[in-house]
Scaffold this motif. Structure first.
Motif, PDB file in Angstrom:
ATOM      1  N   GLU A  22      14.274  19.078  19.499  1.00 47.94           N
ATOM      2  CA  GLU A  22      14.620  18.371  18.259  1.00 47.94           C
ATOM      3  C   GLU A  22      14.715  16.873  18.549  1.00 47.94           C
ATOM      4  N   THR A  30      18.998  14.627  17.106  1.00 42.57           N
ATOM      5  CA  THR A  30      20.166  15.465  17.393  1.00 42.57           C
ATOM      6  C   THR A  30      21.456  14.917  16.769  1.00 42.57           C
ATOM      7  N   TRP A  40      21.318  15.301  13.661  1.00 50.77           N
ATOM      8  CA  TRP A  40      21.124  16.324  12.629  1.00 50.77           C
ATOM      9  C   TRP A  40      21.293  15.762  11.227  1.00 50.77           C
ATOM     10  N   TYR A  84      24.487  21.799   6.345  1.00 49.02           N
ATOM     11  CA  TYR A  84      24.711  21.308   7.710  1.00 49.02           C
ATOM     12  C   TYR A  84      25.452  22.359   8.537  1.00 49.02           C
TER      13      TYR A  84
END
Length: 394
Positions: free
Chosen positions: A39, A42, A44, A158
């Motif tokens: 990813e 990170t 997010w 989330y």
């Protein structure tokens, strides 16, 4: 090959709900090999997952989409059994209400028939029944509305993705922060990926769960996949006049496509643009004129309590949009059998990610679908330019 090159049985590109669920279910369903989840963000904060509205619904026109979402709802209702006693993603089971004009009624009725035939718990409301159930709604010109009686609502996106990710990492999946800039391929097999850092990673199977970057990742492997970003705005509204009934409203889609739903003491609202109205920039800036000109007039016309609202916040997010038919692409490439697609959910990825991740795990472990047959969502339709249209895109 460099001796320092890391090797994994499965490399998953994309750490949102689809990629993280793939890693979770690979472990849950018995895969014991080395798995990497790559990813680039990170924090997010900027992926499709975190910036979604968190909706769960069965009101689709495609049976596969209904079953993908039913899988997700079942998981949400059994969250503590799956992830432990502290698991909570704030599920608000308030339903979806999709309204139709007389012109759209045949499609609404057809969709409703497909949904109930595939186990969705919803009902068509008309006339007085609609007006009495939702007294805040101006029903003039609405022929009917489909309302989800159970299994529909919204969650914190989330937190949902974080549950899958943390579960996968706790079971030994390695999280790699990085951006894939190259895919190495030998004939009909992917052998690894290269990261922007210069690191090379070898893999036995590659899962494309790259969200809006899915088309780009496929292109690195020499595959043409029509999935890319489409910008969407979500506005947070304060409505001082809101009644208790309005605060308990379902996610409501009025004729023309404007939607709203409660969000704590406030509300959120949005509208997907027509093709000719699509924003041509993929940054994170919000167009407030879009609300003033396109959303508010329609919203206030259907819900008079919204005549006095204040926009107190907003955000932009990006759909991982499948330009062919707005349906997901799931499954292995027909020739490159160790390249797996989990892409193009077109705004449905949060609710369909759990089932898609489970499906990817089944394909890798067992070589076939066991829970939901998703063969019609395979890449063959993309290559053959044979769309399988989803008519209920919000």
């Amino acid at each position: 090959m460099s001796a320092a090159m890391k090797t994994y049985d499965v490399v998953i590109v994309g750490g949102g709900v689809v990629g993280s669920a793939s890693a979770h279910y690979l472990r849950k369903n018995g895969h014991t090999g080395a798995i990497a989840l790559i990813e680039k963000d990170t924090s997010w904060a900027f992926g499709c997952t975190a910036r979604s509205a968190g909706g769960l619904r069965q009101q689709f026109s495609t049976p596969e989409n209904i079953h993908l979402s039913k899988f997700g709802v079942t998981l949400v209702k059994n969250l503590k059994q799956e992830f432990g006693p502290d698991a909570d993603i704030g599920f608000r089971e308030q339903g979806y209400l999709i309204c139709s004009t007389p012109g759209g009624l045949p499609i609404l009725e057809e969709n409703h028939a497909v949904q109930t035939a595939n186990g969705a718990d919803n009902v068509l409301l008309r006339g007085d029944a609609l007006a009495q159930r939702f007294p805040w709604l101006v029903t003039e010109g609405i022929a009917a509305a489909c309302f989800g009686l159970s299994g529909e609502g919204w969650v914190d996106p989330y937190m949902f993705a974080a549950l899958f990710r943390k579960s996968a990492i706790a079971r030994g999946v390695e999280l790699i922060q990085g951006e894939v800039t190259g895919v190495t391929r030998e004939d009909h097999r992917i052998t690894g990926v290269r990261l922007a850092s210069g690191e090379a990673v070898s893999c036995g199977a590659l899962v494309n769960a790259a969200g809006t970057g899915a088309g780009k990742l496929a292109g690195l492997a020499g595959i043409d996949l029509p999935v890319g970003p489409r910008k969407r705005y979500v506005y947070v509204l304060d409505c001082p006049a809101a009644t208790d009934a309005l605060r308990k409203a379902p996610l409501t889609v009025i004729p023309g496509g404007v939607y709203f739903r409660p969000e704590g003491r406030n509300f959120i609202a949005g509208l997907s643009p027509e093709e000719h109205q699509e924003p041509d920039t993929f940054d994170w800036e919000v167009d407030y004129n879009w609300f003033e000109e396109m959303i508010w007039p329609a919203l206030a016309g259907r819900v008079p309590l919204f005549e006095a609202v204040k926009v107190i916040g907003a955000w932009a997010g990006h759909y991982d949009y499948n330009a062919l038919d707005q349906n997901a692409v799931i499954g292995p490439h027909p020739e490159i059998r160790n390249f797996f697609f989990a892409n193009g959910f077109s705004g449905h990825g949060l609710q369909q990610g759990p089932a898609a991740g489970n499906a990817i795990s089944e394909l890798i472990i067992d070589g076939r679908y066991k829970t939901i047959d998703l063969a019609r969502f395979g890449f063959e339709r993309i290559r053959g330019n044979q769309p399988l249209f989803e008519r209920n895109v919000i």
